[in-house]
Design an enzyme around this catalytic site. Sequence first.
Site, PDB file in Angstrom:
ATOM      1  N   SER A 140     -16.608 -40.054  28.932  1.00 51.47           N
ATOM      2  CA  SER A 140     -15.777 -40.574  27.841  1.00 51.47           C
ATOM      3  C   SER A 140     -14.664 -41.466  28.388  1.00 51.47           C
ATOM      4  CB  SER A 140     -15.233 -39.396  27.022  1.00 51.47           C
ATOM      5  OG  SER A 140     -14.693 -39.829  25.808  1.00 51.47           O
ATOM      6  N   HIS A 295     -21.386 -36.013  21.781  1.00 50.13           N
ATOM      7  CA  HIS A 295     -20.530 -36.693  22.757  1.00 50.13           C
ATOM      8  C   HIS A 295     -20.224 -35.817  23.968  1.00 50.13           C
ATOM      9  CE1 HIS A 295     -17.606 -39.477  24.313  1.00 50.13           C
ATOM     10  NE2 HIS A 295     -16.606 -38.640  24.146  1.00 50.13           N
TER      11      HIS A 295
END
Length: 317
Positions: A140, A295
């Site tokens: 991320s 994610h």
Amino acid sequence: MLSRRAVLFRHLSLSKSSPRTFNTTIATRRPFSTTELPNGIKLAYDLHEPPTTDWDPSRTSHNAPPPIVFLHGLFGSKKNNRSMSKVFARDLQRPVYALDLRNHGDSSHHPQHDYTALAEDVEHFLRAHELQAPILIGHSMGAKTVMTVALRQRVALGALIPVDNAPVDAALKSDFGQYVRGMRQIQDAQVQKQSDADIILQAYESALPIRQFLLANLYRDTHDGVQKWRIPLKYLANALDKMGDFPFRDPEEARYEGPTLVVRGTKSHYVADEMLPIIGRFFPSFQAVDIEAGHWVVSEKPEEFRKAVVEFLQDKD
């Protein structure tokens, strides 16, 4: 029109990978340390070392496999990557440095929080520890940080593994803004129990694992007993827009030719199919692997993630 080389990538299939066996001896972790950088930032890190029983005396500093530097995402810390770092140290027989980026974990706080600043910190860290051709892995926010380091070309890298993020300007999910609002409410409430903090946070996030991830940033102040945030909410709240940006625009001006593995969650929107051509232009030697996850790829599907990274890096040794 993009050249064929610019958009070409090899899509790895985990289901077709040949089985491998690994030593099950546990890697060792030293107590966390800090390194003061030339810019005044102190970066905290864990060092995970391969099991001593597997040490190969024929390997010297010249032929030993390069170390791994592992970076977390927004609101995370080196603790998030502790289990996977141990596994990589064991399976790949190399040291793994799990870092706390600025404004996270046990590292320094600073009002400047963007990818250029984060990349500079990592570059200083690599030089301070004299890490030769390290493998950078980042999730991320950490993914955009390692891509920025690679494209700046201030340090030599061995390979790059960005996890569920792409080298594009893309707004963060609105969830992150909600998290900040919930964390501020916890701060204002001055709760003394983490369970009370969790009750407040439930109004902003229904998933228990994500709440636990965020609440890991709390600590109990020994003077007043209040649960307080280890991270500077003000600085990170102001940086949310910057975390969606990417400092490079033109692949003709900045390109990383080294081996790159892009790991993406199939249930996440951060690395959509339409982003693959621009990834190929910035990182022409990239491969991609899809993992059936959202994610939070590393925590959701740790074995699939481990397998993808280990096989990618073993091919490079």
